[in-house]
Motif scaffolding. Sequence first.
Motif, PDB file in Angstrom:
ATOM      1  N   GLU A  62      -9.317   4.065   8.628  1.00  3.79           N
ATOM      2  CA  GLU A  62     -10.506   3.484   7.717  1.00  3.79           C
ATOM      3  C   GLU A  62     -11.631   3.144   8.975  1.00  3.79           C
ATOM      4  N   GLY A  63     -12.314   4.207   9.375  1.00  4.23           N
ATOM      5  CA  GLY A  63     -13.009   3.758  10.676  1.00  4.23           C
ATOM      6  C   GLY A  63     -12.086   3.563  12.077  1.00  4.23           C
ATOM      7  N   ASP A  64     -12.284   2.458  12.653  1.00  2.30           N
ATOM      8  CA  ASP A  64     -11.278   2.026  13.579  1.00  2.30           C
ATOM      9  C   ASP A  64     -10.217   1.436  13.451  1.00  2.30           C
ATOM     10  N   TYR A  65      -9.989   1.077  12.166  1.00  2.00           N
ATOM     11  CA  TYR A  65      -8.978   0.337  11.518  1.00  2.00           C
ATOM     12  C   TYR A  65      -7.755   1.205  11.132  1.00  2.00           C
ATOM     13  N   MET A  66      -6.606   0.935  11.551  1.00  2.00           N
ATOM     14  CA  MET A  66      -5.271   1.764  11.086  1.00  2.00           C
ATOM     15  C   MET A  66      -4.598   1.125  10.399  1.00  2.00           C
ATOM     16  N   ARG A  67      -3.969   1.518   9.364  1.00  2.00           N
ATOM     17  CA  ARG A  67      -2.783   0.650   8.469  1.00  2.00           C
ATOM     18  C   ARG A  67      -1.733   1.519   8.247  1.00  2.00           C
ATOM     19  N   LEU A  68      -0.864   1.160   7.890  1.00  5.20           N
ATOM     20  CA  LEU A  68       0.523   1.571   7.394  1.00  5.20           C
ATOM     21  C   LEU A  68       0.694   1.482   5.768  1.00  5.20           C
ATOM     22  N   MET A  69       1.193   2.544   5.211  1.00  6.39           N
ATOM     23  CA  MET A  69       1.260   2.659   4.075  1.00  6.39           C
ATOM     24  C   MET A  69       2.757   3.415   3.599  1.00  6.39           C
ATOM     25  N   ILE A  70       3.212   3.211   2.364  1.00  4.94           N
ATOM     26  CA  ILE A  70       4.517   4.006   1.972  1.00  4.94           C
ATOM     27  C   ILE A  70       3.999   5.542   1.502  1.00  4.94           C
ATOM     28  N   ALA A  71       4.567   6.598   2.034  1.00  2.00           N
ATOM     29  CA  ALA A  71       4.265   7.744   1.665  1.00  2.00           C
ATOM     30  C   ALA A  71       5.265   8.679   1.155  1.00  2.00           C
ATOM     31  N   ASP A  72       5.435   9.947   1.150  1.00  2.39           N
ATOM     32  CA  ASP A  72       6.301  10.665   0.253  1.00  2.39           C
ATOM     33  C   ASP A  72       6.687  10.458  -1.045  1.00  2.39           C
ATOM     34  N   GLU A  73       7.660   9.966  -1.371  1.00  4.31           N
ATOM     35  CA  GLU A  73       8.093   9.692  -2.788  1.00  4.31           C
ATOM     36  C   GLU A  73       9.052   8.595  -2.743  1.00  4.31           C
ATOM     37  N   PRO A 119       0.990  -1.510   0.023  1.00  5.73           N
ATOM     38  CA  PRO A 119       0.199   0.032   0.067  1.00  5.73           C
ATOM     39  C   PRO A 119       0.762   1.161  -0.119  1.00  5.73           C
ATOM     40  N   THR A 120       0.522   2.328  -0.970  1.00  3.40           N
ATOM     41  CA  THR A 120       1.258   3.514  -0.741  1.00  3.40           C
ATOM     42  C   THR A 120      -0.128   4.717  -0.720  1.00  3.40           C
ATOM     43  N   HIS A 121       0.467   5.812  -0.698  1.00  2.00           N
ATOM     44  CA  HIS A 121      -0.278   6.941  -0.545  1.00  2.00           C
ATOM     45  C   HIS A 121      -0.895   7.427  -1.950  1.00  2.00           C
ATOM     46  N   PHE A 122      -0.180   7.100  -2.918  1.00  2.00           N
ATOM     47  CA  PHE A 122      -0.404   7.458  -4.421  1.00  2.00           C
ATOM     48  C   PHE A 122      -1.590   7.036  -4.925  1.00  2.00           C
ATOM     49  N   MET A 123      -2.309   8.111  -5.597  1.00  2.00           N
ATOM     50  CA  MET A 123      -3.459   7.811  -6.139  1.00  2.00           C
ATOM     51  C   MET A 123      -3.394   7.749  -7.636  1.00  2.00           C
ATOM     52  N   MET A 169      21.931   0.706  -3.967  1.00  2.00           N
ATOM     53  CA  MET A 169      22.902   0.436  -2.848  1.00  2.00           C
ATOM     54  C   MET A 169      22.057   0.799  -1.429  1.00  2.00           C
ATOM     55  N   ASP A 170      21.397   1.469  -1.574  1.00  2.00           N
ATOM     56  CA  ASP A 170      20.308   1.946  -0.239  1.00  2.00           C
ATOM     57  C   ASP A 170      19.449   2.739  -0.615  1.00  2.00           C
ATOM     58  N   PHE A 171      18.368   3.044   0.209  1.00  2.00           N
ATOM     59  CA  PHE A 171      17.330   3.921  -0.057  1.00  2.00           C
ATOM     60  C   PHE A 171      16.433   4.373   1.198  1.00  2.00           C
ATOM     61  N   ARG A 172      15.947   5.370   1.183  1.00  2.00           N
ATOM     62  CA  ARG A 172      15.021   5.849   2.385  1.00  2.00           C
ATOM     63  C   ARG A 172      13.616   5.778   2.201  1.00  2.00           C
ATOM     64  N   LEU A 173      12.798   5.407   3.100  1.00  5.34           N
ATOM     65  CA  LEU A 173      11.130   5.497   3.099  1.00  5.34           C
ATOM     66  C   LEU A 173      10.881   6.220   4.067  1.00  5.34           C
ATOM     67  N   GLU A 174       9.447   6.901   3.908  1.00  2.00           N
ATOM     68  CA  GLU A 174       8.603   7.567   4.866  1.00  2.00           C
ATOM     69  C   GLU A 174       7.360   6.672   4.948  1.00  2.00           C
ATOM     70  N   ILE A 175       7.224   6.372   6.085  1.00  2.00           N
ATOM     71  CA  ILE A 175       5.778   5.456   6.250  1.00  2.00           C
ATOM     72  C   ILE A 175       4.748   6.332   6.920  1.00  2.00           C
ATOM     73  N   GLY A 176       3.434   6.273   6.655  1.00  2.00           N
ATOM     74  CA  GLY A 176       2.427   6.830   7.130  1.00  2.00           C
ATOM     75  C   GLY A 176       1.371   6.058   7.728  1.00  2.00           C
TER      76      GLY A 176
END
Length: 260
Positions: free
Chosen positions: A194-205, A76-80, A183-190
Motif C-alpha cells: 500500500e504505497g511504500d508500506y508492505m504488510r502480510l496477510m493470510i492468503a489461499d484458503e 488480515p486476509t486476502h478475502f473480500m 490437530m494441525d493446519f497449513r497456511l499460506e501468507i502473502g
Amino acid sequence: MARRKKVYEGKAKILFEGPEPGTLIQYYKDDEASKADGLTSTANVAPISVASEGKGVLNNRLSEFFMTGLNNIGVPTHFMRRLNMREQLVRMVEIIPVEVVVRNFAAGGISNRLGIPEGMALPRPIVEYYFKDDKLGNPMVSEEHIIAFGWAAQQDLDDMIALALRVNDFLSGVMLGVGVRLMDFRLEIGRIWEGDYMRLMIADEISPDSMRLWDLRQAERADGTVPEPGPMADVYAELARRIGVLPSNVTHPAKASLIN
C-alpha cells in the motif's frame, strides 16, 4: 463460466483476473489438493488428486466463514467477499514461497519423525516451514534456509509466526465449539503493498484441504463405550453442517442451496 483471463490453475482452485486492479477471482474446483502428511503439500510424498462432487462448493463457504471471522478479529486476509457458489473476490498478493504449518497434537509427519504417539497433545503449538515446490515434495526447511535464500526476512518470519498463532487460537476455539479437535493446519501468507508500506496477510484458503481434524463426538459403541477421538469422516459436509453453512438435512452438497 464467462470467458476471462486465467492467471493460475492449481489442483483445487483456479485464479482469474478480477474486475478491479489488484483483485482476483478465486474459483474452487472439486479436485482435492495434493495430500501429504494429512495436510496439503507438507511432506516429501507423492501427491494424489481425486474429485469429490460438491467439495469446491463447501470449501468456498467454509473458507469464507473462517476468513470473515479472522477479518472481524483484526487478522488480515486476502478475502473480500463471496461472489457465488464457487467463487470469491480476493486481493492479489505476492505469495511467500513457504507454507506455515501449526501443530497442536502429534499426528502424521511429526509422529513419524520423532516417534511421538498420534493424538498426544504437544507441549505448545509448534510452527514448521515447508518450501513450496511440488516437484521437490515441498520439503521441510528451517528459518536459516528461508532467510539465506531470501524467501522472507527475519521480521517477516516473526510476523508470520504471530499471524499463524492468532489463526490457531481462532480456529481451535471455533472447532472445539463444534466438537472438533484441530490437530494441525497449513497456511499460506502473502505480501501486499500500500504505497511504500508492505504488510502480510493470510492468503489461499482455510478449509479441510489444509487441516487435520479429529472428531470429539464419536458415536457410542454397542457395548456402551465411546471410542477415543479420531479422524473425522465425511469431513467437508460434516464440518459445514456443524459450522452452520450447510443445512443439517442436506445429503448432497453439490445440489444443495446453501445458507446465505
